[in-house]
Design a protein around this motif. Structure first.
Motif, short mmCIF file in Angstrom:
data_model
loop_
_atom_site.label_atom_id
_atom_site.label_comp_id
_atom_site.label_asym_id
_atom_site.label_seq_id
_atom_site.Cartn_x
_atom_site.Cartn_y
_atom_site.Cartn_z
N ILE A 24 -24.95 -27.67 -46.45
CA ILE A 24 -25.48 -27.57 -47.81
C ILE A 24 -24.49 -28.16 -48.81
CG2 ILE A 24 -26.08 -25.93 -49.65
CD1 ILE A 24 -27.23 -24.12 -47.35
N LEU A 25 -23.22 -27.82 -48.67
CA LEU A 25 -22.19 -28.35 -49.57
C LEU A 25 -22.03 -29.85 -49.41
CD1 LEU A 25 -19.55 -25.50 -49.29
CD2 LEU A 25 -21.03 -26.01 -51.25
N HIS A 26 -22.11 -30.35 -48.19
CA HIS A 26 -22.02 -31.79 -47.95
C HIS A 26 -23.16 -32.52 -48.65
CE1 HIS A 26 -21.08 -35.54 -45.97
NE2 HIS A 26 -22.32 -35.61 -45.53
N GLN A 27 -24.37 -31.97 -48.57
CA GLN A 27 -25.52 -32.57 -49.25
C GLN A 27 -25.30 -32.56 -50.76
OE1 GLN A 27 -28.22 -34.21 -47.90
NE2 GLN A 27 -28.52 -34.78 -50.04
N ARG A 28 -24.75 -31.47 -51.28
CA ARG A 28 -24.48 -31.37 -52.72
C ARG A 28 -23.47 -32.43 -53.15
NH1 ARG A 28 -25.78 -30.88 -57.73
NH2 ARG A 28 -24.42 -29.59 -58.99
N ILE A 29 -22.44 -32.64 -52.34
CA ILE A 29 -21.44 -33.68 -52.63
C ILE A 29 -22.10 -35.05 -52.66
CG2 ILE A 29 -19.42 -34.90 -51.70
CD1 ILE A 29 -18.43 -32.12 -50.72
N MET A 30 -22.95 -35.32 -51.69
CA MET A 30 -23.64 -36.62 -51.66
C MET A 30 -24.51 -36.80 -52.90
SD MET A 30 -24.40 -36.92 -47.53
CE MET A 30 -25.93 -37.71 -47.81
N ASP A 31 -25.20 -35.74 -53.33
CA ASP A 31 -26.03 -35.81 -54.53
C ASP A 31 -25.18 -36.08 -55.77
OD1 ASP A 31 -28.27 -35.27 -52.97
OD2 ASP A 31 -28.34 -33.14 -53.54
N LEU A 32 -24.03 -35.41 -55.87
CA LEU A 32 -23.14 -35.62 -57.01
C LEU A 32 -22.55 -37.02 -57.01
CD1 LEU A 32 -21.32 -32.17 -57.05
CD2 LEU A 32 -23.00 -33.00 -58.71
N GLU A 33 -22.18 -37.54 -55.85
CA GLU A 33 -21.66 -38.91 -55.76
C GLU A 33 -22.71 -39.92 -56.20
OE1 GLU A 33 -20.31 -39.11 -51.70
OE2 GLU A 33 -18.29 -38.47 -52.25
N LYS A 34 -23.96 -39.68 -55.82
CA LYS A 34 -25.06 -40.56 -56.23
C LYS A 34 -25.24 -40.52 -57.75
CE LYS A 34 -29.94 -41.43 -55.26
NZ LYS A 34 -31.12 -40.96 -54.52
N GLU A 35 -25.12 -39.33 -58.32
CA GLU A 35 -25.24 -39.18 -59.77
C GLU A 35 -24.12 -39.92 -60.50
OE1 GLU A 35 -25.55 -35.64 -63.14
OE2 GLU A 35 -25.71 -35.12 -61.02
N VAL A 36 -22.89 -39.79 -60.00
CA VAL A 36 -21.75 -40.49 -60.60
C VAL A 36 -21.97 -42.00 -60.53
CG1 VAL A 36 -19.29 -41.03 -60.30
CG2 VAL A 36 -20.06 -38.66 -60.24
N LYS A 37 -22.40 -42.51 -59.39
CA LYS A 37 -22.64 -43.95 -59.26
C LYS A 37 -23.71 -44.43 -60.23
CE LYS A 37 -20.98 -44.46 -54.56
NZ LYS A 37 -21.28 -44.80 -53.18
N GLY A 38 -24.75 -43.62 -60.44
CA GLY A 38 -25.79 -43.97 -61.39
C GLY A 38 -25.26 -44.05 -62.81
N ILE A 39 -24.44 -43.07 -63.19
CA ILE A 39 -23.82 -43.07 -64.52
C ILE A 39 -22.93 -44.29 -64.68
CG2 ILE A 39 -22.14 -41.87 -65.98
CD1 ILE A 39 -23.32 -39.22 -64.78
N GLN A 40 -22.13 -44.58 -63.65
CA GLN A 40 -21.23 -45.73 -63.72
C GLN A 40 -21.99 -47.04 -63.77
OE1 GLN A 40 -18.72 -44.83 -60.31
NE2 GLN A 40 -17.14 -43.95 -61.64
N ALA A 41 -23.13 -47.12 -63.11
CA ALA A 41 -23.93 -48.35 -63.13
C ALA A 41 -24.52 -48.62 -64.51
CB ALA A 41 -25.05 -48.25 -62.09
N ARG A 42 -24.80 -47.57 -65.27
CA ARG A 42 -25.38 -47.73 -66.60
C ARG A 42 -24.34 -47.79 -67.71
NH1 ARG A 42 -28.34 -43.81 -64.08
NH2 ARG A 42 -27.39 -42.14 -65.29
N CYS A 43 -23.10 -47.52 -67.39
CA CYS A 43 -22.02 -47.46 -68.38
C CYS A 43 -21.71 -48.84 -68.95
CB CYS A 43 -20.77 -46.88 -67.74
SG CYS A 43 -19.36 -46.73 -68.88
N LYS A 44 -21.46 -48.90 -70.26
CA LYS A 44 -20.91 -50.10 -70.88
C LYS A 44 -19.39 -49.90 -70.85
CE LYS A 44 -24.86 -50.91 -73.91
NZ LYS A 44 -25.54 -51.77 -73.01
N HIS A 45 -18.79 -50.41 -69.79
CA HIS A 45 -17.39 -50.13 -69.48
C HIS A 45 -16.43 -50.56 -70.58
CE1 HIS A 45 -18.59 -49.03 -65.47
NE2 HIS A 45 -19.07 -50.23 -65.21
N VAL A 46 -15.41 -49.74 -70.75
CA VAL A 46 -14.26 -50.06 -71.59
C VAL A 46 -13.07 -49.89 -70.66
CG1 VAL A 46 -12.89 -49.42 -73.60
CG2 VAL A 46 -15.39 -49.20 -73.67
N PHE A 47 -12.48 -51.01 -70.24
CA PHE A 47 -11.46 -50.97 -69.20
C PHE A 47 -10.05 -50.85 -69.76
CE2 PHE A 47 -14.83 -53.12 -66.72
CZ PHE A 47 -14.83 -52.29 -65.61
#
Length: 65
Positions: free
Chosen positions: A22-45
């Motif tokens: 269950i925790l592993h699935q939650r981690i995978m869901d959170l990683e997917k959410e982070v990647k989605g946020i990062q994909a939409r971000c207007k990066h400031v490096f």
């Protein structure tokens, strides 16, 4: 009483393994959410000699080839 001291360790192990899945699935869901946020971000490096890191979403790229 501690479940591991009752001699019923097998079922306790199964419960722990189920919780780990269950925790592993939650981690995978959170990683997917982070990647989605990062994909939409207007990066400031913030850049160093070896990497670029977005100060908004923490996306990181290596610049060391």
């Amino acid at each position: 009483m501690d479940p591991t001291s009752t001699g019923n360790q097998g079922s306790h192990i199964l419960l722990l393994q189920k919780e780990m899945l269950i925790l592993h699935q939650r981690i995978m869901d959170l990683e997917k959410e982070v990647k989605g946020i990062q994909a939409r971000c207007k990066h400031v490096f913030y850049e160093t000699a070896a990497s670029r890191n977005c100060i908004k979403c923490h996306y990181a790229e290596s610049t060391y080839y």
